[in-house]
Design a protein around this motif. Sequence first.
Motif, mmCIF file in Angstrom:
data_model
loop_
_atom_site.group_PDB
_atom_site.id
_atom_site.type_symbol
_atom_site.label_atom_id
_atom_site.label_comp_id
_atom_site.label_asym_id
_atom_site.label_seq_id
_atom_site.Cartn_x
_atom_site.Cartn_y
_atom_site.Cartn_z
ATOM 1 N N THR A 1 -48.983 -55.259 38.863
ATOM 2 C CA THR A 1 -48.589 -56.530 38.250
ATOM 3 C C THR A 1 -47.069 -56.630 38.134
ATOM 4 O O THR A 1 -46.482 -57.679 38.422
ATOM 5 C CB THR A 1 -49.268 -56.698 36.879
ATOM 6 O OG1 THR A 1 -50.690 -56.607 37.069
ATOM 7 C CG2 THR A 1 -48.909 -58.023 36.242
ATOM 8 N N ILE A 2 -46.426 -55.542 37.747
ATOM 9 C CA ILE A 2 -44.956 -55.534 37.672
ATOM 10 C C ILE A 2 -44.364 -55.763 39.052
ATOM 11 O O ILE A 2 -43.392 -56.514 39.209
ATOM 12 C CB ILE A 2 -44.462 -54.210 37.050
ATOM 13 C CG1 ILE A 2 -44.806 -54.184 35.556
ATOM 14 C CG2 ILE A 2 -42.965 -54.013 37.285
ATOM 15 C CD1 ILE A 2 -44.624 -52.822 34.897
ATOM 16 N N SER A 3 -44.960 -55.142 40.045
ATOM 17 C CA SER A 3 -44.466 -55.315 41.412
ATOM 18 C C SER A 3 -44.613 -56.761 41.887
ATOM 19 O O SER A 3 -43.738 -57.303 42.554
ATOM 20 C CB SER A 3 -45.232 -54.374 42.346
ATOM 21 O OG SER A 3 -44.808 -54.521 43.660
ATOM 22 N N ALA A 4 -45.727 -57.398 41.519
ATOM 23 C CA ALA A 4 -45.985 -58.768 41.964
ATOM 24 C C ALA A 4 -45.248 -59.815 41.137
ATOM 25 O O ALA A 4 -44.938 -60.896 41.638
ATOM 26 C CB ALA A 4 -47.487 -59.046 41.911
ATOM 27 N N HIS A 5 -44.980 -59.516 39.863
ATOM 28 C CA HIS A 5 -44.369 -60.498 38.956
ATOM 29 C C HIS A 5 -43.163 -59.858 38.269
ATOM 30 O O HIS A 5 -43.228 -59.471 37.098
ATOM 31 C CB HIS A 5 -45.387 -60.979 37.909
ATOM 32 C CG HIS A 5 -46.632 -61.560 38.501
ATOM 33 N ND1 HIS A 5 -46.643 -62.742 39.198
ATOM 34 C CD2 HIS A 5 -47.917 -61.093 38.512
ATOM 35 C CE1 HIS A 5 -47.874 -63.004 39.612
ATOM 36 N NE2 HIS A 5 -48.661 -62.010 39.211
ATOM 37 N N ARG B 1 -41.132 -56.887 30.007
ATOM 38 C CA ARG B 1 -42.158 -56.986 28.964
ATOM 39 C C ARG B 1 -43.290 -55.975 29.185
ATOM 40 O O ARG B 1 -43.873 -55.465 28.228
ATOM 41 C CB ARG B 1 -42.716 -58.410 28.986
ATOM 42 C CG ARG B 1 -43.700 -58.715 27.908
ATOM 43 C CD ARG B 1 -44.069 -60.194 27.958
ATOM 44 N NE ARG B 1 -45.026 -60.545 26.937
ATOM 45 C CZ ARG B 1 -45.566 -61.734 26.837
ATOM 46 N NH1 ARG B 1 -45.230 -62.703 27.666
ATOM 47 N NH2 ARG B 1 -46.437 -61.981 25.876
ATOM 48 N N LEU B 2 -43.611 -55.699 30.450
ATOM 49 C CA LEU B 2 -44.774 -54.871 30.759
ATOM 50 C C LEU B 2 -44.471 -53.377 30.874
ATOM 51 O O LEU B 2 -45.362 -52.556 30.657
ATOM 52 C CB LEU B 2 -45.429 -55.353 32.055
ATOM 53 C CG LEU B 2 -45.964 -56.788 32.050
ATOM 54 C CD1 LEU B 2 -46.625 -57.109 33.380
ATOM 55 C CD2 LEU B 2 -46.913 -57.019 30.886
ATOM 56 N N ARG B 3 -43.249 -53.025 31.216
ATOM 57 C CA ARG B 3 -42.923 -51.600 31.408
ATOM 58 C C ARG B 3 -43.249 -50.723 30.190
ATOM 59 O O ARG B 3 -43.825 -49.648 30.353
ATOM 60 C CB ARG B 3 -41.467 -51.435 31.815
ATOM 61 C CG ARG B 3 -41.244 -51.645 33.281
ATOM 62 C CD ARG B 3 -39.824 -51.228 33.703
ATOM 63 N NE ARG B 3 -39.580 -51.745 35.025
ATOM 64 C CZ ARG B 3 -38.732 -52.723 35.319
ATOM 65 N NH1 ARG B 3 -38.000 -53.276 34.365
ATOM 66 N NH2 ARG B 3 -38.586 -53.141 36.551
ATOM 67 N N PRO B 4 -42.898 -51.143 28.973
ATOM 68 C CA PRO B 4 -43.223 -50.283 27.822
ATOM 69 C C PRO B 4 -44.733 -50.082 27.640
ATOM 70 O O PRO B 4 -45.169 -48.998 27.248
ATOM 71 C CB PRO B 4 -42.628 -51.030 26.623
ATOM 72 C CG PRO B 4 -41.616 -51.950 27.198
ATOM 73 C CD PRO B 4 -42.091 -52.304 28.576
ATOM 74 N N PRO C 1 -46.796 -42.662 40.976
ATOM 75 C CA PRO C 1 -46.826 -42.942 42.403
ATOM 76 C C PRO C 1 -45.660 -43.828 42.795
ATOM 77 O O PRO C 1 -45.197 -44.641 42.003
ATOM 78 C CB PRO C 1 -48.166 -43.669 42.584
ATOM 79 C CG PRO C 1 -48.557 -44.151 41.239
ATOM 80 C CD PRO C 1 -47.905 -43.243 40.243
ATOM 81 N N SER C 2 -45.175 -43.654 44.015
ATOM 82 C CA SER C 2 -44.003 -44.423 44.437
ATOM 83 C C SER C 2 -44.347 -45.880 44.728
ATOM 84 O O SER C 2 -43.531 -46.753 44.538
ATOM 85 C CB SER C 2 -43.379 -43.777 45.673
ATOM 86 O OG SER C 2 -44.343 -43.680 46.696
ATOM 87 N N THR D 1 -54.478 -54.161 42.736
ATOM 88 C CA THR D 1 -54.156 -55.574 42.824
ATOM 89 C C THR D 1 -53.539 -56.016 41.515
ATOM 90 O O THR D 1 -53.927 -55.542 40.460
ATOM 91 C CB THR D 1 -55.459 -56.372 43.046
ATOM 92 O OG1 THR D 1 -56.277 -55.666 43.974
ATOM 93 C CG2 THR D 1 -55.188 -57.741 43.587
ATOM 94 N N PRO D 2 -52.565 -56.929 41.581
ATOM 95 C CA PRO D 2 -51.990 -57.438 40.330
ATOM 96 C C PRO D 2 -53.071 -58.069 39.462
ATOM 97 O O PRO D 2 -54.109 -58.507 39.958
ATOM 98 C CB PRO D 2 -50.986 -58.493 40.797
ATOM 99 C CG PRO D 2 -50.784 -58.270 42.243
ATOM 100 C CD PRO D 2 -51.980 -57.536 42.751
#
Length: 165
Positions: A51-55, A61-64, A103-104, A109-110
């Motif tokens: 989801t972070i990769s797609a948005h 907001r999502l990383r923590p 993982p790199s 899926t988002p």
Amino acid sequence: MLGGLLAAGAAGSLAGCGLVDPGPAVPAVAADPLEKLTVEKQGLVDLYDATISAHSSLAERLRPLREAHREHRDALLELLDARRRAALARATPAVPGPSGSAPSAPRGTPAGASPTAALTALRAAEKAASAASRAACLAETGGSERVTVLGSICAGEASHEVALA
């Protein structure tokens, strides 16, 4: 083909008679209910990664929240017997060892096609994760350390639902 069958039958007979030593028996490792929960936490990490990769607008907001799930996964791994951890790592290579590297490339899926849909789907995923953690906590009979870790995970996931609102 008949020769192969006869050879296999002879080898089986010899092993049954004790002439061929198969080595010491490895006792079966009992399943631990925390294994499933550990795999579910890895699934949440993967969902957040995708989801972070797609948005990218949601990344800060999502990383923590993603990092909290990594910590939850690692804490659960630490509670598992070493043999269960090894079996889990073999069965699900996506689950690294405690404090393992991420993982790199994001797997999965988002959560949603748009940022709004992604937040809604992540809230639902957090609600399901919270329910699973709560059920595991209530069913736990392995000791106070396990209950404490599970209780902490339950509280964290409840706060994640709020943070995503």
